[in-house]
Scaffold this motif. Structure first.
Motif, PDB file in Angstrom:
ATOM      1  N   MET A  14       0.850  -1.190   0.000  1.00 32.69           N
ATOM      2  CA  MET A  14       0.000   0.000   0.000  1.00 32.69           C
ATOM      3  C   MET A  14       0.887   1.242   0.000  1.00 32.69           C
ATOM      4  SD  MET A  14      -2.897  -1.432  -0.034  1.00 32.69           S
ATOM      5  CE  MET A  14      -4.043  -0.145   0.281  1.00 32.69           C
ATOM      6  N   ALA A  15       0.571   2.215  -0.827  1.00 37.14           N
ATOM      7  CA  ALA A  15       1.332   3.459  -0.881  1.00 37.14           C
ATOM      8  C   ALA A  15       1.038   4.292   0.360  1.00 37.14           C
ATOM      9  CB  ALA A  15       0.960   4.240  -2.131  1.00 37.14           C
ATOM     10  N   GLU A  16       2.104   4.768   1.005  1.00 34.48           N
ATOM     11  CA  GLU A  16       1.973   5.621   2.178  1.00 34.48           C
ATOM     12  C   GLU A  16       2.789   6.885   1.932  1.00 34.48           C
ATOM     13  OE1 GLU A  16       2.614   3.769   5.983  1.00 34.48           O
ATOM     14  OE2 GLU A  16       2.113   1.821   5.159  1.00 34.48           O
ATOM     15  N   ALA A  17       2.147   7.917   1.401  1.00 37.25           N
ATOM     16  CA  ALA A  17       2.840   9.152   1.042  1.00 37.25           C
ATOM     17  C   ALA A  17       3.521   9.797   2.242  1.00 37.25           C
ATOM     18  CB  ALA A  17       1.859  10.125   0.401  1.00 37.25           C
ATOM     19  N   ASP A  18       2.885   9.764   3.401  1.00 34.51           N
ATOM     20  CA  ASP A  18       3.475  10.385   4.591  1.00 34.51           C
ATOM     21  C   ASP A  18       4.771   9.708   5.016  1.00 34.51           C
ATOM     22  OD1 ASP A  18       1.470  12.279   4.748  1.00 34.51           O
ATOM     23  OD2 ASP A  18       0.267  11.096   6.148  1.00 34.51           O
ATOM     24  N   ALA A  19       4.853   8.411   4.820  1.00 32.96           N
ATOM     25  CA  ALA A  19       6.046   7.676   5.229  1.00 32.96           C
ATOM     26  C   ALA A  19       7.236   7.922   4.309  1.00 32.96           C
ATOM     27  CB  ALA A  19       5.739   6.184   5.284  1.00 32.96           C
ATOM     28  N   TYR A  20       6.991   8.311   3.061  1.00 33.48           N
ATOM     29  CA  TYR A  20       8.074   8.437   2.080  1.00 33.48           C
ATOM     30  C   TYR A  20       8.250   9.843   1.531  1.00 33.48           C
ATOM     31  CZ  TYR A  20       7.820   3.401   2.230  1.00 33.48           C
ATOM     32  OH  TYR A  20       7.816   2.104   2.657  1.00 33.48           O
ATOM     33  N   ARG A  21       7.668  10.843   2.147  1.00 32.85           N
ATOM     34  CA  ARG A  21       7.726  12.189   1.575  1.00 32.85           C
ATOM     35  C   ARG A  21       9.108  12.807   1.597  1.00 32.85           C
ATOM     36  NH1 ARG A  21       4.644  15.918   6.008  1.00 32.85           N
ATOM     37  NH2 ARG A  21       5.780  15.129   7.802  1.00 32.85           N
ATOM     38  N   PHE A  22      10.008  12.337   2.454  1.00 33.49           N
ATOM     39  CA  PHE A  22      11.359  12.898   2.513  1.00 33.49           C
ATOM     40  C   PHE A  22      12.350  12.130   1.642  1.00 33.49           C
ATOM     41  CE2 PHE A  22       9.456  14.158   6.600  1.00 33.49           C
ATOM     42  CZ  PHE A  22       9.538  15.528   6.433  1.00 33.49           C
ATOM     43  N   CYS A  23      11.962  11.028   1.076  1.00 31.16           N
ATOM     44  CA  CYS A  23      12.878  10.215   0.273  1.00 31.16           C
ATOM     45  C   CYS A  23      13.414  10.967  -0.937  1.00 31.16           C
ATOM     46  CB  CYS A  23      12.198   8.933  -0.178  1.00 31.16           C
ATOM     47  SG  CYS A  23      11.868   7.793   1.162  1.00 31.16           S
ATOM     48  N   PHE A  24      12.563  11.739  -1.600  1.00 30.97           N
ATOM     49  CA  PHE A  24      13.001  12.419  -2.818  1.00 30.97           C
ATOM     50  C   PHE A  24      14.039  13.486  -2.512  1.00 30.97           C
ATOM     51  CE2 PHE A  24       8.794  10.771  -3.942  1.00 30.97           C
ATOM     52  CZ  PHE A  24       9.170   9.989  -5.019  1.00 30.97           C
ATOM     53  N   GLY A  25      13.852  14.234  -1.432  1.00 34.80           N
ATOM     54  CA  GLY A  25      14.831  15.252  -1.048  1.00 34.80           C
ATOM     55  C   GLY A  25      16.172  14.646  -0.713  1.00 34.80           C
ATOM     56  N   LYS A  26      16.167  13.553   0.019  1.00 36.45           N
ATOM     57  CA  LYS A  26      17.412  12.881   0.374  1.00 36.45           C
ATOM     58  C   LYS A  26      18.086  12.300  -0.859  1.00 36.45           C
ATOM     59  CE  LYS A  26      16.053  11.789   5.061  1.00 36.45           C
ATOM     60  NZ  LYS A  26      17.099  12.218   5.953  1.00 36.45           N
ATOM     61  N   LYS A  27      17.309  11.759  -1.789  1.00 36.49           N
ATOM     62  CA  LYS A  27      17.872  11.205  -3.013  1.00 36.49           C
ATOM     63  C   LYS A  27      18.578  12.290  -3.809  1.00 36.49           C
ATOM     64  CE  LYS A  27      16.697   9.067  -7.404  1.00 36.49           C
ATOM     65  NZ  LYS A  27      17.492  10.014  -8.165  1.00 36.49           N
ATOM     66  N   ASN A  28      17.980  13.468  -3.904  1.00 37.38           N
ATOM     67  CA  ASN A  28      18.593  14.565  -4.649  1.00 37.38           C
ATOM     68  C   ASN A  28      19.896  15.015  -3.994  1.00 37.38           C
ATOM     69  OD1 ASN A  28      16.531  14.527  -6.491  1.00 37.38           O
ATOM     70  ND2 ASN A  28      15.383  16.165  -5.514  1.00 37.38           N
ATOM     71  N   ARG A  29      19.928  15.062  -2.657  1.00 35.79           N
ATOM     72  CA  ARG A  29      21.156  15.448  -1.966  1.00 35.79           C
ATOM     73  C   ARG A  29      22.249  14.413  -2.188  1.00 35.79           C
ATOM     74  NH1 ARG A  29      19.230  16.946   3.982  1.00 35.79           N
ATOM     75  NH2 ARG A  29      20.948  15.539   4.373  1.00 35.79           N
ATOM     76  N   ILE A  30      21.892  13.136  -2.157  1.00 36.81           N
ATOM     77  CA  ILE A  30      22.882  12.080  -2.358  1.00 36.81           C
ATOM     78  C   ILE A  30      23.377  12.080  -3.804  1.00 36.81           C
ATOM     79  CG2 ILE A  30      23.197   9.576  -2.384  1.00 36.81           C
ATOM     80  CD1 ILE A  30      21.323   9.529   0.087  1.00 36.81           C
ATOM     81  N   ASP A  31      22.490  12.303  -4.773  1.00 39.31           N
ATOM     82  CA  ASP A  31      22.908  12.395  -6.179  1.00 39.31           C
ATOM     83  C   ASP A  31      23.907  13.531  -6.369  1.00 39.31           C
ATOM     84  OD1 ASP A  31      21.362  10.264  -6.934  1.00 39.31           O
ATOM     85  OD2 ASP A  31      19.747  11.479  -7.799  1.00 39.31           O
ATOM     86  N   ALA A  32      23.650  14.666  -5.728  1.00 40.05           N
ATOM     87  CA  ALA A  32      24.569  15.804  -5.831  1.00 40.05           C
ATOM     88  C   ALA A  32      25.924  15.451  -5.217  1.00 40.05           C
ATOM     89  CB  ALA A  32      23.976  17.025  -5.143  1.00 40.05           C
TER      90      ALA A  32
END
Length: 70
Positions: A14-32
């Motif tokens: 089941m998709a849980e937007a609240d549980a994963y809302r910070f994943c994209f920000g962290k991914k962008n920082r790690i990519d940088a």
């Protein structure tokens, strides 16, 4: 949506937007961070500070200079 667990069984996810809302920000920082070798020295400092969550401190300290007066 279906996914495969460690035993190889199909399980419903089941998709849980609240549980994963910070994943994209962290991914962008790690990519940088992985692209740090291609950056000039000043940008490297900013990237490392952002990765460690110290970007506000880095910004504050970066405005000091050698000729500070009392």
């Amino acid at each position: 949506m279906l996914a495969t667990n460690f035993e190889g069984l199909q399980v419903l996810v089941m998709a849980e937007a609240d549980a994963y809302r910070f994943c994209f920000g962290k991914k962008n920082r790690i990519d940088a961070f992985f692209r740090i070798a291609a950056k000039p020295a000043g940008q490297k400092t900013e990237l490392v500070a952002a990765l460690l969550g110290m970007d506000q401190l880095n910004d504050f300290v970066g405005h000091f200079n050698d000729s500070m007066e009392g």
